[in-house]
Design an enzyme around this catalytic site. Structure first.
Site, PDB file in Angstrom:
ATOM      1  N   LYS A  76      94.061  45.401  24.713  1.00 53.25           N
ATOM      2  CA  LYS A  76      93.710  44.428  25.756  1.00 53.25           C
ATOM      3  C   LYS A  76      92.720  43.358  25.295  1.00 53.25           C
ATOM      4  O   LYS A  76      92.771  42.215  25.772  1.00 53.25           O
ATOM      5  CB  LYS A  76      93.152  45.150  26.986  1.00 53.25           C
ATOM      6  CG  LYS A  76      94.203  45.906  27.789  1.00 53.25           C
ATOM      7  CD  LYS A  76      93.610  46.431  29.081  1.00 53.25           C
ATOM      8  CE  LYS A  76      94.660  47.087  29.951  1.00 53.25           C
ATOM      9  NZ  LYS A  76      94.130  47.465  31.280  1.00 53.25           N
ATOM     10  N   ASP A 118      94.402  43.342  36.559  1.00 49.21           N
ATOM     11  CA  ASP A 118      93.784  44.608  36.988  1.00 49.21           C
ATOM     12  C   ASP A 118      92.868  44.423  38.196  1.00 49.21           C
ATOM     13  O   ASP A 118      92.934  45.185  39.162  1.00 49.21           O
ATOM     14  CB  ASP A 118      92.991  45.231  35.839  1.00 49.21           C
ATOM     15  CG  ASP A 118      93.878  45.876  34.795  1.00 49.21           C
ATOM     16  OD1 ASP A 118      94.988  46.326  35.143  1.00 49.21           O
ATOM     17  OD2 ASP A 118      93.470  45.934  33.616  1.00 49.21           O
ATOM     18  N   GLY A 137      93.798  55.610  42.776  1.00 51.56           N
ATOM     19  CA  GLY A 137      94.120  54.534  41.852  1.00 51.56           C
ATOM     20  C   GLY A 137      95.577  54.125  41.846  1.00 51.56           C
ATOM     21  O   GLY A 137      95.951  53.177  41.141  1.00 51.56           O
TER      22      GLY A 137
END
Length: 289
Positions: free
Chosen positions: A67, A103, A247
């Protein structure tokens, strides 16, 4: 047929192919796109990214450990990805590769739609100081959070996130697990988010076990872990009267935003959720056989 996929190492655990292919099938876009997992070693990342325009790929998701390392390999960065310093989605358009980070957006959407909670004006406590914490912190500041407290075992690791928050015009403070008034700090938070892997495996761990007196009704406690969907932290929070959020929603909504960027079509989140729940149930069944 245009290529979509996910770059990571290892990649066999990823649920993104199940989720994204379910969305493509539901929208009929499986006639135009296919989503595949790619196990890319760190030393091969540059070559893999460079291959995307050559292959005519529409884009890929980026997961651990790539990432941060992917940033200098891209032509453009979305402002939020630049601020976070990490990319989880790459879009190929007219020969150029642009990086995004969905995200934080995924967490915010889950917080609002499933948690029935808006971060505006709220005091947030983040447990952990990794990439997920950084993405969520940036999104929270953009949505008008009042203050973000970061609780991490090592202060040095939390300092870059605090600096990012301050550069974005937000207010932040950092703590380790030693202050005597830690329970009071936990008590003052309106939203508490575990961004660490504590509670994933083994599943009988929680960072707040010694500070449960800080939890109370009126708080929302979230965990970015999606398997198990109810971690020990969420069980503890529920017993204290807190609202809780797993989540799974963040996973779905970050993927939905990537889907929209690639296809221009709103993702069928219900189909994505159904595919994930089916996959997780299968994993649970296999584990107990």
């Amino acid at each position: 047929m245009q290529l979509l996929g996910i770059f990571g190492h290892p990649i066999t655990h990823s649920l993104s192919p199940d989720m994204q292919n379910a969305a493509l099938q539901e929208t009929g876009l499986d006639q135009k796109y296919v989503y595949l997992p790619f196990d890319i070693l760190p030393e091969h990342l540059e070559a893999a990214v460079a291959s995307l325009p050559v292959l005519g790929a529409r884009g890929v998701n980026i997961t651990l450990p790539h990432k941060e390392k992917v940033l200098p390999l891209l032509d453009d960065l979305d402002p939020q990805a630049l601020a976070i310093g990490a990319v989880n989605t790459v879009l190929h358009e007219n020969g150029r590769l642009k990086g995004y980070n969905t995200d934080g957006l995924g967490f915010i959407r889950s917080l609002r739609e499933e948690g029935q909670c808006d971060p505006y004006g709220k005091t947030i406590l983040l447990l952990g100081a990794g990439g997920a914490a950084r993405a969520i912190a940036a999104a929270m500041i953009l949505q008008g959070a009042k203050e973000i407290m970061i609780l991490n075992r090592t202060l040095a690791r939390a300092e870059p996130i605090q600096e990012m928050i301050q550069n974005m015009g937000g207010t932040s403070s950092i703590y380790d697990f030693s202050p005597e008034d830690l329970t009071e700090k936990i008590q003052s938070a309106q939203i508490i988010i575990n961004t660490t892997s504590v509670g994933l495996y083994p599943p009988d761990q929680s960072l707040l076990t010694e500070y449960l007196d800080g939890l109370h009704g009126g708080q929302l406690v979230a965990d970015i872990i999606y398997h198990p969907q109810e971690t020990l932290l969420l069980k503890q929070a529920k017993e204290k009267g807190c609202a809780t959020l797993s989540g799974l929603g963040m996973l779905i909504y970050q993927g939905a935003e990537a889907f929209r960027l690639w296809t221009g079509v709103e993702a069928p989140v219900w189909a994505m959720r159904a595919s994930l729940e089916k996959k997780l149930k299968k994993i649970d069944t296999s584990a107990h056989e």
